[in-house]
Design an enzyme around this catalytic site. Structure first.
Site, PDB file in Angstrom:
ATOM      1  N   GLY A  40       0.865  -1.185   0.000  1.00 47.47           N
ATOM      2  CA  GLY A  40       0.000   0.000   0.000  1.00 47.47           C
ATOM      3  C   GLY A  40       0.896   1.227   0.000  1.00 47.47           C
ATOM      4  O   GLY A  40       1.818   1.312   0.821  1.00 47.47           O
ATOM      5  N   ALA A  43       1.162   3.121   3.424  1.00 42.07           N
ATOM      6  CA  ALA A  43       1.866   2.319   4.428  1.00 42.07           C
ATOM      7  C   ALA A  43       3.333   2.158   4.054  1.00 42.07           C
ATOM      8  O   ALA A  43       4.220   2.225   4.924  1.00 42.07           O
ATOM      9  CB  ALA A  43       1.195   0.950   4.560  1.00 42.07           C
ATOM     10  N   GLU A 140      -4.142   6.832  -3.428  1.00 40.49           N
ATOM     11  CA  GLU A 140      -4.900   5.591  -3.230  1.00 40.49           C
ATOM     12  C   GLU A 140      -6.028   5.719  -2.202  1.00 40.49           C
ATOM     13  O   GLU A 140      -6.524   4.706  -1.707  1.00 40.49           O
ATOM     14  CB  GLU A 140      -3.954   4.442  -2.829  1.00 40.49           C
ATOM     15  N   ALA A 221      16.272   4.341 -12.342  1.00 34.33           N
ATOM     16  CA  ALA A 221      17.729   4.164 -12.274  1.00 34.33           C
ATOM     17  C   ALA A 221      18.482   5.425 -12.697  1.00 34.33           C
ATOM     18  O   ALA A 221      19.675   5.574 -12.403  1.00 34.33           O
ATOM     19  CB  ALA A 221      18.141   2.997 -13.159  1.00 34.33           C
ATOM     20  N   VAL A 246       8.990  -3.085  -7.176  1.00 38.01           N
ATOM     21  CA  VAL A 246       7.720  -2.755  -6.496  1.00 38.01           C
ATOM     22  C   VAL A 246       8.016  -1.959  -5.217  1.00 38.01           C
ATOM     23  O   VAL A 246       8.813  -2.389  -4.383  1.00 38.01           O
ATOM     24  CB  VAL A 246       6.916  -4.027  -6.149  1.00 38.01           C
ATOM     25  N   ASP A 250       7.911   4.438  -3.432  1.00 37.96           N
ATOM     26  CA  ASP A 250       7.462   4.701  -2.059  1.00 37.96           C
ATOM     27  C   ASP A 250       8.649   4.822  -1.103  1.00 37.96           C
ATOM     28  O   ASP A 250       8.642   5.645  -0.184  1.00 37.96           O
ATOM     29  CB  ASP A 250       6.528   3.588  -1.578  1.00 37.96           C
ATOM     30  N   SER A 280      16.259  -0.541  -2.193  1.00 39.56           N
ATOM     31  CA  SER A 280      15.009  -1.317  -2.146  1.00 39.56           C
ATOM     32  C   SER A 280      14.823  -2.209  -3.378  1.00 39.56           C
ATOM     33  O   SER A 280      14.200  -3.269  -3.276  1.00 39.56           O
ATOM     34  CB  SER A 280      13.803  -0.390  -1.972  1.00 39.56           C
ATOM     35  N   GLY A 285       9.799  -7.431  -2.873  1.00 37.19           N
ATOM     36  CA  GLY A 285       8.715  -6.885  -2.064  1.00 37.19           C
ATOM     37  C   GLY A 285       8.824  -5.380  -1.898  1.00 37.19           C
ATOM     38  O   GLY A 285       9.804  -4.752  -2.310  1.00 37.19           O
TER      39      GLY A 285
HETATM   40  O1  RIB Z   1       3.826   1.287  -4.872  1.00 39.36           O
HETATM   41  C1  RIB Z   1       3.727  -0.082  -4.614  1.00 39.36           C
HETATM   42  C2  RIB Z   1       2.435  -0.384  -3.961  1.00 39.36           C
HETATM   43  O2  RIB Z   1       1.389  -0.118  -4.863  1.00 39.36           O
HETATM   44  C3  RIB Z   1       2.267  -1.838  -3.573  1.00 39.36           C
HETATM   45  O3  RIB Z   1       2.771  -2.119  -2.290  1.00 39.36           O
HETATM   46  C4  RIB Z   1       0.776  -2.066  -3.728  1.00 39.36           C
HETATM   47  O4  RIB Z   1       0.136  -2.304  -2.527  1.00 39.36           O
HETATM   48  C5  RIB Z   1       0.232  -0.826  -4.439  1.00 39.36           C
HETATM   49  O5  RIB Z   1      -0.438   0.008  -3.595  1.00 39.36           O
END
Ligand code: RIB
Length: 298
Positions: A40, A43, A140, A221, A246, A250, A280, A285
């Protein structure tokens, strides 16, 4: 002690499947993985900042289902203040993620509980928003929840409008900085009725000229561009072998805010954030891939 950073945003359980390549419509492919990890965008950004030592509060929602626990496990571990995370009568937000062997990913999000983080919800949790030095927002949660958080913020508002959703223009323009990747920058420019084509430098300048106090354009990159009153600065990223991108954006956003509340300039914060983002992508993950202050950054 009240949190210096308040993130108002989404909490998801990430269901990740590793595939050789992405399926085409109508095709069935075998994959591996299938585990649930914490994700998320809200989070993730809260977790990234807190793991680096920043005091962070999160305003958001989880459901009553079994995914609520794995979705918040690493936030607990990172000492994020979760007093303002409500359990609501819904499912926890779910992201179905496929990661292909070449590192490319697709993400499908079921908002679930995140869809209830509207203006009324946000107003119920005004205290950490009003007292934070930095309020960090993404795309979101519902647009009226986003707008109410901007209204309540007394400190700096940092917006990573990912995904790009229709939020009130006056609220969006309070972003300082607006943080976006190239694709998102184009969509935001189009939303503002402006030309969305051009080089990264042109996009960053055009957004700045549209009325943002500052803009951070992330380039993966290739690092990032910072546009502020001093002009345009290119920030490099360390070159690493990426296994899973991924949540890298964030990680950048959370780390950026962690440095801003320590007094870094925008450029200094972006330089540090690029290193955290690079760290990261070398691990799988979203939240599980984020460094702590003790980790050696590339
Ligand atoms: O930016 C990555 C996030 O996007 C993932 O963790 C997923 O939950 C989506 O919200």
């Amino acid at each position: 002690m009240s949190a210096k950073i308040c993130v108002v945003g989404s909490i998801n359980a990430d269901l990740t499947v590793n595939v050789e390549r992405h399926p085409i419509p109508g095709e069935t492919l075998m994959g591996a993985g299938g585990g649930i990890t914490a994700g998320g965008k809200g989070a993730n950004q809260a977790c990234a900042a807190a793991r680096l030592g920043a005091p962070v509060a999160l305003v958001g929602a989880v459901g009553t289902d079994a995914n609520a626990k794995p979705a918040t496990a690493l936030l607990h571990e990172a000492d994020v203040d979760l007093t303002h995370v409500e359990e609501v009568n819904e499912v926890t937000g779910l992201a179905v993620i496929t990661v292909a062997a070449n590192g490319e990913n697709t993400v499908l999000v079921v908002p679930g509980a995140n869809a209830l983080v509207d203006a009324t919800f946000v107003a119920r949790h005004s205290t950490p928003i009003e007292s934070a030095e930095v309020v960090l927002l993404q795309g979101e949660i519902p647009a009226d929840g986003f707008a109410r958080a901007v209204e309540l913020a007394k400190g700096r508002v940092v917006v990573n409008l990912a995904p790009v959703v229709d939020v009130p223009r006056s609220a969006l323009l309070k972003a300082d900085p607006l943080m976006a990747n190239e694709h998102e920058a184009g969509l935001i420019l189009a939303q503002l009725g402006l030309d969305s084509a051009g080089t990264p430098e042109e996009l960053a300048r055009r957004l700045k000229d549209a009325g943002f106090a500052s803009v951070v354009l992330t380039l993966g990159a290739a690092g990032a561009l910072v546009a502020d009153d001093a002009g345009l600065t290119h920030v490099a990223s360390p070159q690493v072998e990426a296994v899973d991108t991924v949540g890298a954006g964030d990680a950048f956003a959370g780390a950026f805010c962690a440095r801003i509340v320590e007094g870094d300039t925008l450029v200094e914060a972006a330089q540090y954030a690029a290193r955290v983002g690079a760290f990261s992508v070398t691990r799988p993950g979203a939240q599980p891939s984020y460094p702590s202050a003790a980790d050696h950054l590339p």
